[in-house]
Structures are given as structure tokens and as C-alpha cells.
Design an enzyme around this catalytic site. Sequence first.
Site, PDB file in Angstrom:
ATOM      1  N   ASP A   8      30.878  21.782  24.594  1.00  0.00           N
ATOM      2  CA  ASP A   8      32.202  20.734  24.937  1.00  0.00           C
ATOM      3  C   ASP A   8      32.403  20.871  26.461  1.00  0.00           C
ATOM      4  OD1 ASP A   8      32.769  23.468  25.337  1.00  0.00           O
ATOM      5  OD2 ASP A   8      34.466  23.402  23.924  1.00  0.00           O
ATOM      6  N   ASP A  63      32.027  29.674  27.205  1.00  0.00           N
ATOM      7  CA  ASP A  63      32.505  30.304  26.158  1.00  0.00           C
ATOM      8  C   ASP A  63      31.806  31.665  26.021  1.00  0.00           C
ATOM      9  OD1 ASP A  63      29.946  29.662  24.771  1.00  0.00           O
ATOM     10  OD2 ASP A  63      30.966  27.735  24.632  1.00  0.00           O
ATOM     11  N   ASP A 110      41.468  41.276  31.820  1.00  0.00           N
ATOM     12  CA  ASP A 110      42.835  40.792  32.840  1.00  0.00           C
ATOM     13  C   ASP A 110      43.821  40.949  31.802  1.00  0.00           C
ATOM     14  OD1 ASP A 110      43.818  39.556  34.702  1.00  0.00           O
ATOM     15  OD2 ASP A 110      42.015  38.228  35.351  1.00  0.00           O
ATOM     16  N   ASP A 119      47.232  41.354  36.223  1.00  0.00           N
ATOM     17  CA  ASP A 119      47.508  40.474  37.038  1.00  0.00           C
ATOM     18  C   ASP A 119      48.640  40.174  37.492  1.00  0.00           C
ATOM     19  OD1 ASP A 119      46.718  37.256  37.428  1.00  0.00           O
ATOM     20  OD2 ASP A 119      48.640  37.099  36.407  1.00  0.00           O
ATOM     21  N   GLU A 145      46.108  43.570  40.667  1.00  0.00           N
ATOM     22  CA  GLU A 145      45.874  42.576  41.718  1.00  0.00           C
ATOM     23  C   GLU A 145      47.162  42.907  42.810  1.00  0.00           C
ATOM     24  OE1 GLU A 145      45.889  37.926  42.024  1.00  0.00           O
ATOM     25  OE2 GLU A 145      47.438  38.817  40.749  1.00  0.00           O
ATOM     26  N   HIS A 148      38.524  34.283  41.630  1.00  0.00           N
ATOM     27  CA  HIS A 148      38.775  33.026  41.020  1.00  0.00           C
ATOM     28  C   HIS A 148      40.038  32.378  41.823  1.00  0.00           C
ATOM     29  CE1 HIS A 148      41.628  35.750  39.475  1.00  0.00           C
ATOM     30  NE2 HIS A 148      42.166  34.815  38.993  1.00  0.00           N
ATOM     31  N   ASP A 149      40.474  33.272  42.831  1.00  0.00           N
ATOM     32  CA  ASP A 149      41.752  32.414  43.502  1.00  0.00           C
ATOM     33  C   ASP A 149      41.347  32.209  44.798  1.00  0.00           C
ATOM     34  OD1 ASP A 149      43.482  32.693  41.219  1.00  0.00           O
ATOM     35  OD2 ASP A 149      44.115  34.896  41.794  1.00  0.00           O
TER      36      ASP A 149
HETATM   37  C1  GLC Z   1      47.105  35.746  39.506  1.00  0.00           C
HETATM   38  C2  GLC Z   1      45.775  34.966  39.321  1.00  0.00           C
HETATM   39  C3  GLC Z   1      45.934  33.619  39.261  1.00  0.00           C
HETATM   40  C4  GLC Z   1      46.930  33.144  38.541  1.00  0.00           C
HETATM   41  C5  GLC Z   1      48.304  33.704  38.896  1.00  0.00           C
HETATM   42  C6  GLC Z   1      49.361  33.481  38.009  1.00  0.00           C
HETATM   43  O1  GLC Z   1      47.198  35.594  41.000  1.00  0.00           O
HETATM   44  O2  GLC Z   1      44.744  35.900  39.741  1.00  0.00           O
HETATM   45  O3  GLC Z   1      44.800  32.986  38.894  1.00  0.00           O
HETATM   46  O4  GLC Z   1      47.390  32.094  38.745  1.00  0.00           O
HETATM   47  O5  GLC Z   1      48.275  35.343  38.855  1.00  0.00           O
HETATM   48  O6  GLC Z   1      49.197  34.224  36.658  1.00  0.00           O
HETATM   49 CA    CA Z   2      32.070  25.536  25.037  1.00  0.00          CA
END
Ligand code: GLC
Ligand code: CA
Length: 573
Positions: free
Chosen positions: A51, A55, A124, A226, A280, A346-347
Site C-alpha cells: 500500500d 508497516d 513514543d 513527545d 523531547e 523525523h523533525d
Molecule cells: C514533536 C514530534 C513532532 C510532532 C510534534 C507534535 O515535536 O517530534 O513530529 O509534530 O511533537 O506532536
Molecule cells: Ca504497508
Amino acid sequence: MKNKTLAALCLGIAFLGCSKSSQNKKTDYPWWKETVIYQIYPRSFKDTNGDGIGDLKGIIEKLDYIKDLGVGAVWLNPVYSSPNADNGYDVSDYKNIMTDFGSMDDFDLLLSEMHKRNLKLIMDIVVNHSSDEHEWFKNSRSSRNNPYREYYHWWPAEKGKPNYRYSLFDVKGDAWKYDSLTNAYYLHYFSEKQPDLNWNNPKLRKEVNDIMIFWAKKGVDGFRLDAFQFAAKDPNFPKFPDGYEKNFIQYYAMQNGLHGYLKEMNSEVFTPFNTMSVSEGAGRNFVDAHELVDEDRNELNMAYAFEGVDIAKYEGYKLTDLKKVFSKWDSAFAEKGWLSVFLANHDQARMLSRFGNDSPDFRNPSAKMLQTFILSMRGTPYCYYGDELGMSNLNFNKIEQYQDIQAKNSYAKALSEGQDMGYFMKKLSFESRDNGRSPMQWTSEHEAGFTTAKPWLPVNPNFKTVNVSSEEKDAASNLNYFKKMVNLRKENPILIHGKYELLLKDHPNIYAYTRTLGKEKILVLLNFSKEKSSVHIKEMSQQPDIWINNYQSLESKNQTVSLLPYQACIMKL
Ligand code: GLC
Ligand code: CA
């Protein structure tokens, strides 16, 4: 603390004279200090059902790859049910798996397969806010008398407009959203689909702790909290000075109550279930950071500060600034507390494009140099998936290409404010979070072997050369260098615990430092530029014992070393 110092000293003595000691020495340190954490963005790791979306089964399929990297733990970005306004950072059910990613059975299998391989799993936990599609919010919204009303922050409109709060993701930048159903405003520091939870409410806190216990009972090994530094809020929402949003962390982070919430979480979850915890954000300053993570505080194990990653912008960065930031954080934590070391997640855009050089000539040496840096600093290193290969930015140029809510909403905001859109787009292309979220590059085949379909975000066109299968075959690849560096760290406690001392503080291109443990001392030399650079290091011996080098050789004479573009090496002194 005393015991630890003693252990460190003994280790120093035990390893004296032998650069590469035997592996897996048992120490008194908790596992999270001595491991490398690998971060997986599940949406982009491996798709198994065609898709175009990664996953859990895909992660299971790749566990041997992960194990082989030498890392000891995986931090998984959110995998809970979510309408995906912010790719899982808007949770609608904290005890269920997002259908895109699979099922709870897949999760249970993933965890047990990880544990079989002695890999830890860090979840997370997104509880500064939930999704507006969470049952709690639906109830909360429905009437002023609903028992869930107090799970969120509501401001009755008859009291007038609440004081301005800046929203990080909102198109207008306003964190209060008016809801006509009950004639009230709700608060959302992120997007309007991410209403902030009310941590003043003990019922909410109990729910969250129960959620964490649910996962801890399954055997999860740790939690990444987070945006948690923003969780505490003054329910009166006092007025902040004009323009505060330029410096909003100072107003949003570490408000009254936060330490109490963490202590409660620690005594109900982290301590009884023996789970690690990392938040974080590390507060507004070193005092905050220490108050979050010092052992005697009984709050968290680690926090991660952004000052390091924040340095590299579209406009570039100065190495001397990077040195300053990393050195001051190290010295603030030299005696107490523990740091997280990272240049990407990832940010962020890809670290190679920001801190190194992703042009074909310099991609490999600079990717290896950056890994040498992260893996030779004190603290727990985090490797973001694909950085071990030297993955780089996507460099989008049209707004339609972006998927990320932050990119789309900041574009709309910039447009409405009449900003210079040419500049905005160039900056976005370099800095956007989409850059760091492109699919993992497994092979040189269809869509880099990530999916049999069209991936949710394009594969980086460089996948023909930058991919796991080619790099596994090439002894000199970034991937093999990464593994070597991870092993070196595992085998040499000096790389983990050694005292850090900066040399050549003002050198514009070379980052040089020593690490010392007991009587052992090593030197790390990193050329952060494409210029060849010679430096004089008075600590250097005539015939250095080189532990690792990203080039075939090292030119040195009479304590003067000439470093090639992006050359990195570690040697024993
Ligand atoms: C944290 C995460 C980010 C998300 C934000 C809101 O900064 O790392 O990816 O967009 O929180 O949850
Ligand atoms: Ca998939």
C-alpha cells in the site's frame, strides 16, 4: 554516583594498554547509557502489503538488519491509531495500532522478535495533546458538563477572547480554536487537530499512566515523551509579552506542575516497570535540563536538547558554533546527568545535507565523518534510519510535493503574511521535515525495495547508489563504516564514558577533542569542510595508533596532521 565513578575508574584501568578490549563487558551502567539507539519512522521503513506505507511486518522483516548494525534499541515513532493529521502524532486511541501499520498481533510479534534478538523497544508517548478524533475529545467537546470536559483546556467565550497563544502548526498561528458547539475556545499548541490535554486534571494523569502501564506490561523497554516539556499550563492563561512567540520555549516549557507530573509518572510507571525514559526537549536552560534528568530527581533518564540541531539552517552554520554548543552541553553534564547525542530525527532535514556535504564527491567521507562525531561523543547516540547509509534531502521545489502538515501550514501562513515566497520555498526545500522522511533505501530496484507500489512519499533519486544491498557488499561503504564505529564504541568504554576536552576551539574547519578514561586517552579529529587542513596537535605521538579512519591513510609528521576533505579519525594517545 560514587559506585559509578569507581566503576569508570576500574574500567579505565582494566582497558589500559589494550585499545580494543573484549566485547560485552558487564558494567554497572544502565543499558541506555551504553547502547546506540536506532530511530525508525515506521511509515517509511518497509512496506510489506503493497500500500506504499511502511508497516510493523516490514520492521519485523528487517530486524536482522537492525541487529547487525550493532545498535541495542529502537525508538519507534508513534504507531497508535491516528487520523494522521501529523503522521501519528495525533493519537485517537493509545491502546491500539494504526491500521496502516498492522495489528496488535503484529506489534506483539515485533516486540517478542526484538527481545529474542536482545533489542530493546522504546515507544513514543504523545500526551501533550491527543487527536481531536480521540473519544476523550469528542466527549469533551460535546457539552460543558461532560465528565471529559476537564481533560482539555477550554475557555468559555463569555469571558472574552483568551490571551494569545502561539501555535507551532496553525495556519494563522493562533493556538485557540473557537468551537461554536459549546461557545468556547480550546487550546492547541500544535495543529487544531491536536488539542492539548489538561495535565492539571488528576484523572487525565491517571489515564496516561495507565496507558503507559498497558505498554510496559507488554514488555516495552522505554518511553520517549513527545513535546512533554509543554504539558504543564497555567489554567488562567496569563498574558505573555508581545512578540513572545519568537522565544516561545521560554514561556511554554517547564511550567509549574511539570516536575510533579514526572515524579508521579516515575513512581507509577518508570520505576515499578523498570523502563527508561527520555523527553523531547530539555527545558529552557541547563538548570531545567538537570532537574529533568538528574538521578536523585526521580523523573527522567534523559532529555534531548535542540540547540545542536538548530544550528544548521538554510543559510549554513559555523563549525565554531557547533563546537561551542556541544562542548557546553557536555561540560554542564560532565559530573551529573546524561545527554542524548544526535544530529537528526523525523523533525529535521537529513543530517548529511545539513551538517555534511551531499554532493557525489563528498557524500561518503562526510557521512562517515558525521557518524564518527556522533558515536564518539559522551551521551547516548541516536541514529536516524538511513543515516547509516548516507541518505540525504529530497529537495522538493513545489508545495504540492510536501506531505507534512508543518510544511503545508507554514506555507499558507507565509503566503497570507506576504512573505518573500521565493526565499521561503528555498528555505523549506532545505529545512523541511519531509526531507528526513523519505522511504528507506534497501535496494537499487523498484522504489528502492521499499514497496511494490507507489510510496507515500517519493524515494530519493539517489537510491540507485545509496542503498543497503549495494553498501552491504562494499567494504568501504558508509554502512560498513557505521557498523565498525558502533562496534568500536561498544568495545571501548572510553568512547562512552571518557571525559571530553575540546582542542583547537577556534579552528573554523576542524573539530578536535580528546576523551580520557583512567589513564587512557584518545584523540578525535574531524574535518568538517571540503578543504584540506593541517593542524598541529601537541598531544600526538610520533606513530599514532589509529582506531578508525574514513580514508585509507593519515598524513602526519611531527605532530602536524593534514586532514583530507571531511576526513575523520580516532587515535590513541
Ligand atoms: C514533536 C514530534 C513532532 C510532532 C510534534 C507534535 O515535536 O517530534 O513530529 O509534530 O511533537 O506532536
Ligand atoms: Ca504497508
